[in-house]
Enzyme design. Structure first.
Site, PDB file in Angstrom:
ATOM      1  N   ASP A 118     -39.224  -1.674  54.253  1.00  0.00           N
ATOM      2  CA  ASP A 118     -38.685  -3.021  54.466  1.00  0.00           C
ATOM      3  C   ASP A 118     -37.248  -3.171  53.978  1.00  0.00           C
ATOM      4  OD1 ASP A 118     -38.975  -5.717  55.329  1.00  0.00           O
ATOM      5  OD2 ASP A 118     -39.374  -6.370  53.287  1.00  0.00           O
ATOM      6  N   SER A 131     -37.672 -11.546  57.220  1.00  0.00           N
ATOM      7  CA  SER A 131     -38.615 -10.775  58.031  1.00  0.00           C
ATOM      8  C   SER A 131     -39.684 -11.705  58.578  1.00  0.00           C
ATOM      9  CB  SER A 131     -39.269  -9.683  57.180  1.00  0.00           C
ATOM     10  OG  SER A 131     -38.301  -8.830  56.616  1.00  0.00           O
ATOM     11  N   GLN A 182     -40.063  -4.026  63.230  1.00  0.00           N
ATOM     12  CA  GLN A 182     -39.981  -5.320  62.553  1.00  0.00           C
ATOM     13  C   GLN A 182     -39.109  -6.272  63.350  1.00  0.00           C
ATOM     14  OE1 GLN A 182     -37.575  -6.578  58.755  1.00  0.00           O
ATOM     15  NE2 GLN A 182     -39.566  -5.840  58.033  1.00  0.00           N
TER      16      GLN A 182
END
Length: 326
Positions: free
Chosen positions: A221, A245, A295
């Site tokens: 991430d 996100s 993502q």
């Protein structure tokens, strides 16, 4: 290449930053939900400069909660999660695990990460028994510099007198080394929709394959939205920028250790409607494709004259902040 010893601007960071990862992955069983029968766990959150819980942390902890309920021989092979609310780093997080299926070869779990009765992350993950089968992969890029030849985050930002720069330099559990020009404080004028970093924990991690896969989810991430920012010539410190996100998917293909160098190759096929999509491939140093990631993030960038002026002033300030004190 390392520029030598860089002195910390603060002295309250851990001696070994990877201890932060060890602590957050060590969940505490909290019994069973009386109404749903879900197994409950609680997890630790370290201090964070922005006051929000790092998304990779919540994902990794959710995976560790699910791992605790599955037979040890079954390895995580996929995860799909939605970030529903920002997490508060000052509040505890409870992880509720629902058993969706335990079949002959696969197990599936749903995990809700909860703060003050509200879900901040909803995640489904699947496990599989070891099995042989067809095997192919996309090749690892060639001509990539070795990680040892590249500066660490602390080499680049460790002298900056800013809390986020200090946290990134001294409190991140992973050593992140950019192959492409970093965009933390200055944009990349090449405006290409790609990004590439080497990463590994600072010290050795004990634990089985599933723990290393959860640790890899944590690190996945960090930089995944950077191809979008790089494509549009934007740095992380652009005044008025808002980045979050929205969802995160990950597939683990082959065994890998989070404490050995891994190459994270990233690209963005599209950005539109204040959202951008990034894809990532993670390779071991010997060229094995160990995981794939996707993502979507929300990215809002003010573009008026006021923010352009603020951006120029901030750039001058940050250049000064990075100079050593006399």
């Amino acid at each position: 290449m390392s520029t030598g010893k860089v002195h910390k601007g603060r002295n309250d960071f851990p001696e070994d930053p990877t201890d932060v990862l060890r602590s957050v992955l060590d969940l505490t069983p909290a019994g069973e939900d009386a109404a749903t029968g879900e197994l409950l766990f609680t997890g630790e959150t370290p201090p964070q400069a922005r006051g929000r819980v790092f998304g990779g942390q919540v994902m990794a902890q959710s995976l560790m909660a699910a791992i605790s309920t599955v037979d040890g021989e079954r390895a995580i092979h996929s995860m799909h999660g939605y970030f529903l609310r920002p997490g508060n780093a000052l509040l505890p997080i409870t992880f509720a695990v629902e058993t969706l299926r335990d079949g002959r070869s696969f197990s599936a779990r749903r995990v809700q990460a909860i703060q003050e009765g509200k879900t901040i992350l909803s995640l489904i993950t699947s496990f599989q028994d070891p099995v042989s089968g067809l095997d192919h992969q996309s090749p690892m890029p060639t001509g990539v510099p070795d990680p040892e030849s590249l500066p660490s985050t602390s080499d680049r930002l460790g002298r900056m007198r800013h809390p986020i720069a200090q946290e990134w330099s001294w409190a991140r559990p992973f050593d992140i080394r950019h192959v492409d020009p970093p965009i933390e404080i200055a944009p990349d004028r090449s405006e290409v929709a790609t990004n590439m970093v080497w990463m590994k924990t600072f010290s050795a991690m004990e634990g089985n394959a599933n723990l290393h896969r959860a640790a890899l989810a944590y690190a996945s991430d960090y930089t995944l939205l950077e191809p979008i920012l790089r494509r549009h010539g934007i740095s992380w410190v652009r005044p008025g920028i808002s980045v979050a996100s929205l969802d995160h998917a990950m597939w683990w293909h082959r065994p890998a250790r989070a404490d050995e160098w891994l190459l994270y190759v990233q690209s963005s096929p599209s950005a539109q409607g204040a959202r951008g999509l990034s894809n990532g491939r993670i390779y071991s140093r010997d060229g094995e494709l160990v995981a794939s990631v996707a993502q979507e993030g929300m990215i809002r960038v003010p573009g008026d004259l006021q923010y352009r002026v603020k951006n120029s002033v901030q750039s001058l300030f940050l250049k000064g902040a990075g100079r050593p004190r006399r």
